[in-house]
Design a protein around this motif. Structure first.
Motif, PDB file in Angstrom:
ATOM      1  N   ARG A   1       4.127 -14.703   6.788  1.00 33.16           N
ATOM      2  CA  ARG A   1       4.904 -13.452   6.729  1.00 33.16           C
ATOM      3  C   ARG A   1       4.880 -12.873   5.316  1.00 33.16           C
ATOM      4  N   SER A   2       5.062 -13.721   4.311  1.00 34.62           N
ATOM      5  CA  SER A   2       5.026 -13.263   2.921  1.00 34.62           C
ATOM      6  C   SER A   2       3.637 -12.779   2.537  1.00 34.62           C
ATOM      7  N   ALA A   3       2.604 -13.467   3.003  1.00 32.30           N
ATOM      8  CA  ALA A   3       1.232 -13.050   2.704  1.00 32.30           C
ATOM      9  C   ALA A   3       0.927 -11.696   3.343  1.00 32.30           C
ATOM     10  N   LEU A   4       1.428 -11.461   4.545  1.00 33.77           N
ATOM     11  CA  LEU A   4       1.227 -10.167   5.195  1.00 33.77           C
ATOM     12  C   LEU A   4       1.949  -9.059   4.432  1.00 33.77           C
ATOM     13  N   ARG A   5       3.159  -9.353   3.951  1.00 35.41           N
ATOM     14  CA  ARG A   5       3.901  -8.380   3.136  1.00 35.41           C
ATOM     15  C   ARG A   5       3.117  -8.070   1.853  1.00 35.41           C
ATOM     16  N   LEU A   6       2.590  -9.088   1.198  1.00 32.10           N
ATOM     17  CA  LEU A   6       1.794  -8.897  -0.017  1.00 32.10           C
ATOM     18  C   LEU A   6       0.562  -8.048   0.281  1.00 32.10           C
ATOM     19  N   ASN A   7      -0.116  -8.317   1.369  1.00 29.05           N
ATOM     20  CA  ASN A   7      -1.290  -7.545   1.766  1.00 29.05           C
ATOM     21  C   ASN A   7      -0.935  -6.076   1.973  1.00 29.05           C
ATOM     22  N   ARG A   8       0.179  -5.808   2.633  1.00 33.04           N
ATOM     23  CA  ARG A   8       0.609  -4.428   2.889  1.00 33.04           C
ATOM     24  C   ARG A   8       0.921  -3.705   1.570  1.00 33.04           C
ATOM     25  N   VAL A   9       1.628  -4.392   0.653  1.00 35.12           N
ATOM     26  CA  VAL A   9       1.975  -3.786  -0.640  1.00 35.12           C
ATOM     27  C   VAL A   9       0.716  -3.487  -1.438  1.00 35.12           C
ATOM     28  N   LEU A  10      -0.209  -4.443  -1.506  1.00 36.81           N
ATOM     29  CA  LEU A  10      -1.438  -4.226  -2.264  1.00 36.81           C
ATOM     30  C   LEU A  10      -2.302  -3.124  -1.642  1.00 36.81           C
ATOM     31  N   HIS A  11      -2.301  -3.040  -0.321  1.00 40.73           N
ATOM     32  CA  HIS A  11      -3.034  -1.963   0.358  1.00 40.73           C
ATOM     33  C   HIS A  11      -2.439  -0.603  -0.025  1.00 40.73           C
ATOM     34  N   LEU A  12      -1.120  -0.506  -0.054  1.00 41.25           N
ATOM     35  CA  LEU A  12      -0.481   0.756  -0.441  1.00 41.25           C
ATOM     36  C   LEU A  12      -0.788   1.106  -1.894  1.00 41.25           C
ATOM     37  N   VAL A  13      -0.783   0.106  -2.770  1.00 43.99           N
ATOM     38  CA  VAL A  13      -1.069   0.357  -4.184  1.00 43.99           C
ATOM     39  C   VAL A  13      -2.510   0.846  -4.354  1.00 43.99           C
ATOM     40  N   ARG A  14      -3.450   0.257  -3.613  1.00 44.84           N
ATOM     41  CA  ARG A  14      -4.862   0.627  -3.742  1.00 44.84           C
ATOM     42  C   ARG A  14      -5.207   1.941  -3.043  1.00 44.84           C
ATOM     43  N   ARG A  15      -4.707   2.137  -1.836  1.00 46.44           N
ATOM     44  CA  ARG A  15      -5.190   3.253  -1.019  1.00 46.44           C
ATOM     45  C   ARG A  15      -4.122   4.260  -0.601  1.00 46.44           C
ATOM     46  N   GLY A  16      -2.879   4.016  -0.933  1.00 52.31           N
ATOM     47  CA  GLY A  16      -1.808   4.912  -0.493  1.00 52.31           C
ATOM     48  C   GLY A  16      -1.740   6.205  -1.279  1.00 52.31           C
ATOM     49  N   GLU A  17      -1.059   7.174  -0.696  1.00 52.71           N
ATOM     50  CA  GLU A  17      -0.773   8.426  -1.406  1.00 52.71           C
ATOM     51  C   GLU A  17       0.208   8.105  -2.534  1.00 52.71           C
ATOM     52  N   ARG A  18       0.140   8.880  -3.596  1.00 53.93           N
ATOM     53  CA  ARG A  18       1.043   8.665  -4.726  1.00 53.93           C
ATOM     54  C   ARG A  18       1.993   9.850  -4.855  1.00 53.93           C
ATOM     55  N   ALA A  19       3.208   9.542  -5.261  1.00 48.86           N
ATOM     56  CA  ALA A  19       4.203  10.586  -5.501  1.00 48.86           C
ATOM     57  C   ALA A  19       5.130  10.124  -6.609  1.00 48.86           C
ATOM     58  N   GLU A  20       5.689  11.086  -7.299  1.00 46.82           N
ATOM     59  CA  GLU A  20       6.720  10.775  -8.290  1.00 46.82           C
ATOM     60  C   GLU A  20       8.044  10.662  -7.546  1.00 46.82           C
TER      61      GLU A  20
ATOM     62  N   ALA B   1       5.266  -7.009  -5.515  1.00 48.69           N
ATOM     63  CA  ALA B   1       4.037  -7.749  -5.195  1.00 48.69           C
ATOM     64  C   ALA B   1       4.150  -9.211  -5.613  1.00 48.69           C
ATOM     65  N   VAL B   2       4.861  -9.479  -6.701  1.00 48.93           N
ATOM     66  CA  VAL B   2       4.966 -10.845  -7.214  1.00 48.93           C
ATOM     67  C   VAL B   2       5.810 -11.724  -6.291  1.00 48.93           C
ATOM     68  N   MET B   3       6.936 -11.212  -5.824  1.00 53.15           N
ATOM     69  CA  MET B   3       7.822 -12.039  -4.991  1.00 53.15           C
ATOM     70  C   MET B   3       7.148 -12.517  -3.698  1.00 53.15           C
ATOM     71  N   PRO B   4       6.494 -11.650  -2.926  1.00 53.30           N
ATOM     72  CA  PRO B   4       5.799 -12.171  -1.744  1.00 53.30           C
ATOM     73  C   PRO B   4       4.677 -13.139  -2.092  1.00 53.30           C
ATOM     74  N   ALA B   5       4.000 -12.921  -3.231  1.00 50.72           N
ATOM     75  CA  ALA B   5       2.928 -13.837  -3.641  1.00 50.72           C
ATOM     76  C   ALA B   5       3.489 -15.215  -3.952  1.00 50.72           C
ATOM     77  N   VAL B   6       4.598 -15.256  -4.670  1.00 53.99           N
ATOM     78  CA  VAL B   6       5.224 -16.542  -5.006  1.00 53.99           C
ATOM     79  C   VAL B   6       5.663 -17.261  -3.734  1.00 53.99           C
ATOM     80  N   PHE B   7       6.330 -16.536  -2.835  1.00 54.99           N
ATOM     81  CA  PHE B   7       6.770 -17.162  -1.585  1.00 54.99           C
ATOM     82  C   PHE B   7       5.589 -17.656  -0.761  1.00 54.99           C
ATOM     83  N   ALA B   8       4.527 -16.865  -0.671  1.00 52.06           N
ATOM     84  CA  ALA B   8       3.361 -17.266   0.118  1.00 52.06           C
ATOM     85  C   ALA B   8       2.735 -18.537  -0.447  1.00 52.06           C
TER      86      ALA B   8
END
Length: 149
Positions: free
Chosen positions: A25-44, A121-128
């Protein structure tokens, strides 16, 4: 008298599988966060609220700080979402943040992870990693008890 049929081996198996599920579950959360950071739309965006949430009487830490962030999508919708603590000291209300989001569902898939705020990103990585390590150890213990290795 055995509480669990199979004794220690069964306990190792069940607890290892439980920890493994949390690690996945934590690894999936990390994957989703990293996907958003790499490919997501950005906004202020900005930190809209910092609130203390009561977890109830049985919790070890009965109060936890929750951060609510707000941003405006490209099509003009105002979105608010909560994210994991962005760092050891968090954000003050009104602080500017960079939001990465999925334009198909920005209310559900958004994060403030990125330069200056790697906590989400760090917290899900540590838990995983930690839970995955314990799960592997418990499952290896189960396999050794059964005589399979």
């Amino acid at each position: 008298m055995q509480v669990i049929p199979g004794g220690t081996a069964t306990f190792l198996l069940l607890f290892g599988l439980l920890l493994g599920a949390f690690a996945v579950r934590s690894a999936l959360r990390l994957n989703r966060v990293l996907h958003l950071v790499r490919r997501g739309e950005r906004a202020e965006g900005r930190c809209a609220e910092r609130r203390t949430v009561d977890r109830g009487p049985g919790a070890e830490r009965s109060y936890v700080t929750e951060y609510v962030f707000a941003f405006r999508t490209r099509d003009g919708r105002e979105i608010e979402f909560t994210d994991h603590a962005p760092g050891p000291f968090g954000f003050e209300v009104g602080a500017p943040v960079r939001v990465s989001y999925d334009p198909s569902d920005p209310a559900k898939h958004a994060t403030v992870a990125g330069p200056g705020a790697w906590g989400p990103a760090v917290m899900p990585a540590v838990f995983a990693v930690v839970l995955g390590g314990f799960a592997v150890g418990l499952l290896l213990g189960f396999v050794a008890m059964r005589g399979w290795i």
